[in-house]
Design a protein around this motif. Sequence first.
Motif, PDB file in Angstrom:
ATOM      1  N   LEU A 530      28.477 108.994  76.617  1.00 26.56           N
ATOM      2  CA  LEU A 530      27.057 109.317  76.477  1.00 26.56           C
ATOM      3  C   LEU A 530      26.407 108.438  75.413  1.00 26.56           C
ATOM      4  CD1 LEU A 530      27.112 113.232  76.694  1.00 26.56           C
ATOM      5  CD2 LEU A 530      26.339 111.609  78.451  1.00 26.56           C
ATOM      6  N   ALA A 531      27.147 108.150  74.357  1.00 26.81           N
ATOM      7  CA  ALA A 531      26.641 107.267  73.304  1.00 26.81           C
ATOM      8  C   ALA A 531      26.407 105.867  73.864  1.00 26.81           C
ATOM      9  CB  ALA A 531      27.618 107.233  72.150  1.00 26.81           C
ATOM     10  N   ARG A 532      27.322 105.424  74.727  1.00 20.67           N
ATOM     11  CA  ARG A 532      27.134 104.100  75.337  1.00 20.67           C
ATOM     12  C   ARG A 532      25.873 104.075  76.198  1.00 20.67           C
ATOM     13  NH1 ARG A 532      27.673 101.494  79.913  1.00 20.67           N
ATOM     14  NH2 ARG A 532      28.265 103.407  81.031  1.00 20.67           N
ATOM     15  N   GLY A 536      23.659 101.527  74.497  1.00 22.26           N
ATOM     16  CA  GLY A 536      24.188 100.258  74.984  1.00 22.26           C
ATOM     17  C   GLY A 536      25.617 100.053  74.499  1.00 22.26           C
ATOM     18  N   GLU A 537      26.055  98.807  74.512  1.00 23.94           N
ATOM     19  CA  GLU A 537      27.439  98.495  74.157  1.00 23.94           C
ATOM     20  C   GLU A 537      27.734  98.706  72.674  1.00 23.94           C
ATOM     21  OE1 GLU A 537      29.708  98.005  76.373  1.00 23.94           O
ATOM     22  OE2 GLU A 537      28.206  98.125  77.967  1.00 23.94           O
ATOM     23  N   GLN A 538      26.679  98.588  71.806  1.00 20.13           N
ATOM     24  CA  GLN A 538      26.870  98.787  70.361  1.00 20.13           C
ATOM     25  C   GLN A 538      26.801 100.279  70.045  1.00 20.13           C
ATOM     26  OE1 GLN A 538      27.688  96.400  68.233  1.00 20.13           O
ATOM     27  NE2 GLN A 538      27.656  94.901  69.936  1.00 20.13           N
ATOM     28  N   ILE A 539      27.961 100.903  69.915  1.00 19.98           N
ATOM     29  CA  ILE A 539      28.012 102.337  69.652  1.00 19.98           C
ATOM     30  C   ILE A 539      28.108 102.545  68.143  1.00 19.98           C
ATOM     31  CG2 ILE A 539      29.323 104.463  70.019  1.00 19.98           C
ATOM     32  CD1 ILE A 539      30.261 103.300  72.660  1.00 19.98           C
ATOM     33  N   LEU A 544      26.562 108.224  68.444  1.00 14.70           N
ATOM     34  CA  LEU A 544      27.589 109.230  68.701  1.00 14.70           C
ATOM     35  C   LEU A 544      27.077 110.628  68.368  1.00 14.70           C
ATOM     36  CD1 LEU A 544      30.796 107.443  67.356  1.00 14.70           C
ATOM     37  CD2 LEU A 544      30.365 108.137  69.726  1.00 14.70           C
ATOM     38  N   ALA A 545      26.331 110.707  67.222  1.00 17.56           N
ATOM     39  CA  ALA A 545      25.758 111.997  66.828  1.00 17.56           C
ATOM     40  C   ALA A 545      24.737 112.456  67.867  1.00 17.56           C
ATOM     41  CB  ALA A 545      25.123 111.891  65.446  1.00 17.56           C
ATOM     42  N   GLU A 549      24.952 115.820  70.137  1.00 16.66           N
ATOM     43  CA  GLU A 549      23.844 116.784  70.173  1.00 16.66           C
ATOM     44  C   GLU A 549      23.341 116.984  71.606  1.00 16.66           C
ATOM     45  OE1 GLU A 549      19.380 117.384  68.218  1.00 16.66           O
ATOM     46  OE2 GLU A 549      20.597 115.626  67.723  1.00 16.66           O
ATOM     47  N   LEU A 550      23.269 115.883  72.352  1.00 15.15           N
ATOM     48  CA  LEU A 550      22.814 115.954  73.743  1.00 15.15           C
ATOM     49  C   LEU A 550      23.757 116.822  74.583  1.00 15.15           C
ATOM     50  CD1 LEU A 550      20.650 114.800  75.673  1.00 15.15           C
ATOM     51  CD2 LEU A 550      22.215 112.929  76.168  1.00 15.15           C
TER      52      LEU A 550
END
Length: 554
Positions: A530-532, A536-539, A544-545, A549-550
């Motif tokens: 989900l963070a990606r 994008g590719e830079q996580i 991540l937070a 949360e999502l």
Amino acid sequence: MLQQLTIQNFAVVASLTLDWHAGMTTITGETGAGKSIALDALSLCMGARAEAGMVRSGAAKTDISASFDVRRQPEAVLWLQQQDLVSDDASECIIRRTITKDGRSRGYINGHPVPAHQLKALGGMLINIHGQHAHLDLLKSERQQELLDNFADNHNAQAKVASTYKQWQQTLKQLKTAQNQQESLRDRLQLLRYQVNELNEFNPEQGEFEQLELEFKRLSNAVELMTTCHNSQQLLSAAEPENVMTMLHQVQQLLATAGEVDASLKPTLALLEEARIQLDEAGNELDTFATNLASDPERLNQVEQRLQKTLDLARKHQIQPEQLAAHHHQLSQELSQLDDPEMQLEQLQQLVEQTELEYHNAAQALSKRRRHAGKKLAIAIVDEVKQMNMPYTKIEFSVTPAKPSSQGSDSIQLLVSTNPGQAPGELAKVASGGELSRIGLAIQVVTHHSQITPTLIFDEVDVGISGPTASVVGRMLKSLGDQSQVICVTHLPQVAANGHQQLFVDKLIEQSVTETRVTLLDKKSRIHELARLLGGEQITERTLANAQELLLEA
């Protein structure tokens, strides 16, 4: 419900087995990784067109199997029973499709080979696939009518309309055929009436011609017959001094004397006596015949005319004179059975009017149901669409008169307005691509109760949607997943987070060979994916937070 999908040597997939669960499953992955590969494989199981290029490079054939739990699908179970395709485990149904590298394909249902159209028939009861451009189907008027009729549960009303329309058209065809045949039928009826009247007047009787022929011969030869009879009688008894009877009497006297000498002559005398008696009777009959046989020119003329009329009528009807009486009976029977064409047309016209009235009554009842359901459906769709950042949307189902058909006498059109002060117009002319996607999804949510398929598949139907709207879309899809099995290919983190489970698709390249993999994500891996999608590719820690949360909000 879809339980398992097994794929062997399909496109860039070497071997893949996926277990599916109830609720909503989201599928995400890198661009070009083949997120829709499982859905494409399922489509093949459902009877989609197969091509040789689908077979993985270097493999002899593609083999795809899909297993379904059909316990809650009575329609599918009934269909399987009717086609004699039920498996040993009646709760399970396995559909298989193979494709060889030369393009030949075969389909199987529970191990039985079947044609592609049967795969489609069964697949339509098990899975409903909405592709990236499925919302474009809403632009078709027939789809809008189908949507409204399914929502209104108009199946019985539609069946009655179709039935009465068929009856109306059939009677109309009969009337037109009768009208085309009316002139020839009228001519035939007129000829029959003339022929039967003529024969009625003549009134031929069975066997009459043969009797007339005999009487005509006797009457036309009366003089000759009387002369012959007179001469015969003279020879028998009237001629003097010698006749048969006199000579016979002399013979009897001579033999009577001799018989007194020799008794063996008595049998001969008995024979002569018997002959005398018979000759006497013959003479009496000749006398009677000659007395009764008189020349009757008037009767002879009557018989001759009757015979000639019989011959003329037989020649006219191209039959033998002996058949005239039977032919008369046959024509009379045909005339009695042949309806008056005018009366037949009148009866058919009344039947056409009756069936037409029955059709229009059924069509009007269907129209009434459509107008009533259209108002309810429009309100429900608007309620859902407004949650997806379309607050000014107005929707109505226009039901206007149209040319009668087996579908009814309505023209149904979905009219939409998305901006304040804008009059509702045709969906194709008013809504943008993103608006179409949202309206289509709203319709899917509202009409879910009328869906008969237990598994709904959405292949990137959220194209053109972002931001808060994406969150609403995710929640809507999840609500569908609470009621049935939903599989959704998406690129939106807000939608992906709402899945009850999430699959990740990526590509693996080894020694210039590409292979697609599908992985079921655990909670940690899911947050990372989900963070990606969010950043994008830079996580980063921030993305991540946000992802965590999502997922918690979903």
